[in-house]
Write a protein that holds these residues in place. Structure first.
Motif, PDB file in Angstrom:
ATOM      1  N   ASP A   2      -1.651   2.216   6.744  1.00  0.00           N
ATOM      2  CA  ASP A   2      -1.381   1.026   5.950  1.00  0.00           C
ATOM      3  C   ASP A   2      -2.501   0.842   4.925  1.00  0.00           C
ATOM      4  O   ASP A   2      -3.681   0.999   5.240  1.00  0.00           O
ATOM      5  CB  ASP A   2      -1.306  -0.216   6.846  1.00  0.00           C
ATOM      6  N   TYR A   3      -2.104   0.506   3.686  1.00  0.00           N
ATOM      7  CA  TYR A   3      -3.074   0.282   2.632  1.00  0.00           C
ATOM      8  C   TYR A   3      -3.166  -1.196   2.300  1.00  0.00           C
ATOM      9  O   TYR A   3      -2.183  -1.932   2.374  1.00  0.00           O
ATOM     10  CB  TYR A   3      -2.692   1.067   1.375  1.00  0.00           C
ATOM     11  N   LEU A  85      -1.064   8.916  -1.043  1.00  0.00           N
ATOM     12  CA  LEU A  85      -2.056   8.738  -2.088  1.00  0.00           C
ATOM     13  C   LEU A  85      -2.239  10.029  -2.873  1.00  0.00           C
ATOM     14  O   LEU A  85      -2.416  10.010  -4.093  1.00  0.00           O
ATOM     15  CB  LEU A  85      -3.385   8.271  -1.484  1.00  0.00           C
ATOM     16  N   GLY A  86      -2.185  11.166  -2.179  1.00  0.00           N
ATOM     17  CA  GLY A  86      -2.266  12.451  -2.864  1.00  0.00           C
ATOM     18  C   GLY A  86      -1.127  12.629  -3.857  1.00  0.00           C
ATOM     19  O   GLY A  86      -1.325  13.119  -4.977  1.00  0.00           O
ATOM     20  N   ASN A  87       0.081  12.225  -3.458  1.00  0.00           N
ATOM     21  CA  ASN A  87       1.227  12.313  -4.372  1.00  0.00           C
ATOM     22  C   ASN A  87       1.020  11.423  -5.596  1.00  0.00           C
ATOM     23  O   ASN A  87       1.334  11.815  -6.723  1.00  0.00           O
ATOM     24  CB  ASN A  87       2.515  11.920  -3.644  1.00  0.00           C
ATOM     25  N   TYR A  88       0.474  10.223  -5.366  1.00  0.00           N
ATOM     26  CA  TYR A  88       0.205   9.314  -6.479  1.00  0.00           C
ATOM     27  C   TYR A  88      -0.855   9.891  -7.414  1.00  0.00           C
ATOM     28  O   TYR A  88      -0.703   9.867  -8.649  1.00  0.00           O
ATOM     29  CB  TYR A  88      -0.244   7.951  -5.959  1.00  0.00           C
ATOM     30  N   ILE A  89      -1.930  10.396  -6.845  1.00  0.00           N
ATOM     31  CA  ILE A  89      -3.008  10.955  -7.668  1.00  0.00           C
ATOM     32  C   ILE A  89      -2.502  12.135  -8.485  1.00  0.00           C
ATOM     33  O   ILE A  89      -2.778  12.242  -9.689  1.00  0.00           O
ATOM     34  CB  ILE A  89      -4.205  11.360  -6.788  1.00  0.00           C
ATOM     35  N   TYR A  90      -1.720  13.013  -7.847  1.00  0.00           N
ATOM     36  CA  TYR A  90      -1.200  14.171  -8.576  1.00  0.00           C
ATOM     37  C   TYR A  90      -0.225  13.725  -9.664  1.00  0.00           C
ATOM     38  O   TYR A  90      -0.215  14.277 -10.774  1.00  0.00           O
ATOM     39  CB  TYR A  90      -0.531  15.143  -7.613  1.00  0.00           C
ATOM     40  N   ASN A 118       6.258   4.002   0.039  1.00  0.00           N
ATOM     41  CA  ASN A 118       5.851   2.588   0.052  1.00  0.00           C
ATOM     42  C   ASN A 118       4.439   2.352  -0.469  1.00  0.00           C
ATOM     43  O   ASN A 118       3.798   1.356  -0.108  1.00  0.00           O
ATOM     44  CB  ASN A 118       5.982   1.995   1.468  1.00  0.00           C
ATOM     45  N   LEU A 119       3.953   3.217  -1.340  1.00  0.00           N
ATOM     46  CA  LEU A 119       2.634   3.023  -1.923  1.00  0.00           C
ATOM     47  C   LEU A 119       2.757   2.115  -3.147  1.00  0.00           C
ATOM     48  O   LEU A 119       3.412   2.461  -4.128  1.00  0.00           O
ATOM     49  CB  LEU A 119       2.017   4.367  -2.324  1.00  0.00           C
ATOM     50  N   GLU A 144       7.896  -5.546  -6.402  1.00  0.00           N
ATOM     51  CA  GLU A 144       7.677  -5.042  -5.043  1.00  0.00           C
ATOM     52  C   GLU A 144       6.197  -4.745  -4.825  1.00  0.00           C
ATOM     53  O   GLU A 144       5.629  -5.072  -3.770  1.00  0.00           O
ATOM     54  CB  GLU A 144       8.509  -3.782  -4.812  1.00  0.00           C
ATOM     55  N   ALA A 145       5.583  -4.098  -5.817  1.00  0.00           N
ATOM     56  CA  ALA A 145       4.147  -3.814  -5.713  1.00  0.00           C
ATOM     57  C   ALA A 145       3.348  -5.106  -5.628  1.00  0.00           C
ATOM     58  O   ALA A 145       2.385  -5.210  -4.852  1.00  0.00           O
ATOM     59  CB  ALA A 145       3.700  -2.973  -6.907  1.00  0.00           C
ATOM     60  N   ALA A 146       3.749  -6.115  -6.409  1.00  0.00           N
ATOM     61  CA  ALA A 146       3.066  -7.413  -6.358  1.00  0.00           C
ATOM     62  C   ALA A 146       3.218  -8.053  -4.987  1.00  0.00           C
ATOM     63  O   ALA A 146       2.262  -8.634  -4.443  1.00  0.00           O
ATOM     64  CB  ALA A 146       3.610  -8.330  -7.447  1.00  0.00           C
ATOM     65  N   SER A 147       4.399  -7.942  -4.394  1.00  0.00           N
ATOM     66  CA  SER A 147       4.646  -8.552  -3.087  1.00  0.00           C
ATOM     67  C   SER A 147       3.837  -7.870  -1.989  1.00  0.00           C
ATOM     68  O   SER A 147       3.590  -8.473  -0.939  1.00  0.00           O
ATOM     69  CB  SER A 147       6.137  -8.508  -2.739  1.00  0.00           C
TER      70      SER A 147
END
Length: 304
Positions: A2-3, A85-90, A118-119, A144-147
């Motif tokens: 969980d982040y 997070l790796g997928n987001y960074i890439y 769900n990142l 969704e990100a804000a929530s």
């Protein structure tokens, strides 16, 4: 894992890594600490995905071009393990050409993958990309990100309400709510916008200059450049802040060193006239020339 998305002011590699290991991945690192943390972080990380992700995320946000050349090697294992997070960074690397050649289509695919995991960071970025093609779906992802507590997304939704953009009617009460939420998450952009609303008496508040000053100083303390420029001007004018040439000089200098052309010009004038500092005509002219070389109109006129 969980982040958590509250922004933490981080002043050491140890505190950055310690927070990252428990899912607190949003950090504000003051400019003078970046090089110190960059040199220490590689010495204390382990080979775990969490630590490698922490280092990669730091390089993505704060690394020099030379340091970011390490990203492909670090991220390769993370995406092989389907780490969110790796997928987001890439995705960010591909979309913006950081450490790799630009490939926005593939970058978007990796944002989608991380979003489905769900990142919130990925939902926010994907939502912004989608605004041009599907405004409604784009804003849905950003909300969704804000929530999930991602303050950058709260700022974006607040700004959409404040300005009446992206299919939203102007609603300064909703804007006030989103900026307040983001401010409570220590987001400097939200603190700045909320400060302006207190200054103008917008949304749920009457004019409250004390709250304006408090929030503007907090945003400037977190190195939001717009807030720092506000402080520089206000300390000089003495209309809202108590007049202080020393403080005005400090903020103009901080912004000038970040490349702000207006700040370069005024810092130069301060040096020449000895405002908030000992007079130094040569240093002042050097700063004004820098602004002139970048096309700043007032600097061009001054040096005619």
């Amino acid at each position: 894992m969980d982040y958590y998305y509250r922004k933490f002011l981080t002043d050491s590699a140890e505190s950055y890594l310690r927070a990252f290991r428990i899912g607190e991945i949003c950090h504000i690192i003051l400019r003078h600490r970046i090089d110190i943390i960059a040199s220490k972080l590689p010495k204390i990380i382990t080979s775990s995905d969490i630590d490698q992700g922490a280092y990669a995320y730091f390089l993505l946000q704060y690394g020099s071009k030379e340091q970011q050349s390490q990203l492909p090697l670090i991220v390769r294992r993370l995406i092989a393990n389907n780490d969110p997070l790796g997928n987001y960074i890439y995705g960010s690397m591909l979309y913006f050409g950081i450490g790799v050649s630009v490939n926005q289509s593939l970058g978007t695919d990796y944002f989608k993958k991380a979003s489905l995991q769900n990142l919130a960071l990925a939902k926010f970025q994907l939502g912004k990309i989608m605004l041009n093609s599907d405004e409604s779906r784009g804003m849905e992802l950003i909300r969704e990100a804000a929530s999930q507590g991602y303050s950058d997304a709260k700022w974006f939704v607040g700004a959409a309400y404040y300005l009446g953009r992206y299919g939203y009617s102007q609603d300064k009460f909703n804007a006030f709510d989103f900026f307040s939420d983001g401010s409570n998450l220590n987001d400097p952009k939200c603190k700045y916008r909320l400060a302006i609303m207190y200054k103008n008496g917008e949304g749920y508040t009457d004019v409250d200059i004390n709250k304006y000053i408090e929030l503007m100083k907090e945003a400037a303390g977190l190195e939001d450049e717009t807030a720092m420029m506000h402080c520089a001007r206000d300390y000089y004018a003495g209309e809202y802040f108590p007049k202080s040439y020393d403080n005005s000089f400090y903020y103009f200098k901080q912004c000038a060193e970040r490349g702000n052309l207006e700040a370069m010009y005024f810092l130069g004038r301060f040096y020449i006239e000895g405002i908030g500092c000992f007079p130094n005509e040569q240093e002042g002219l050097n700063w004004i020339r820098k602004a002139k070389d970048k096309g700043y109109k007032d600097a061009i006129e001054f040096l005619k």
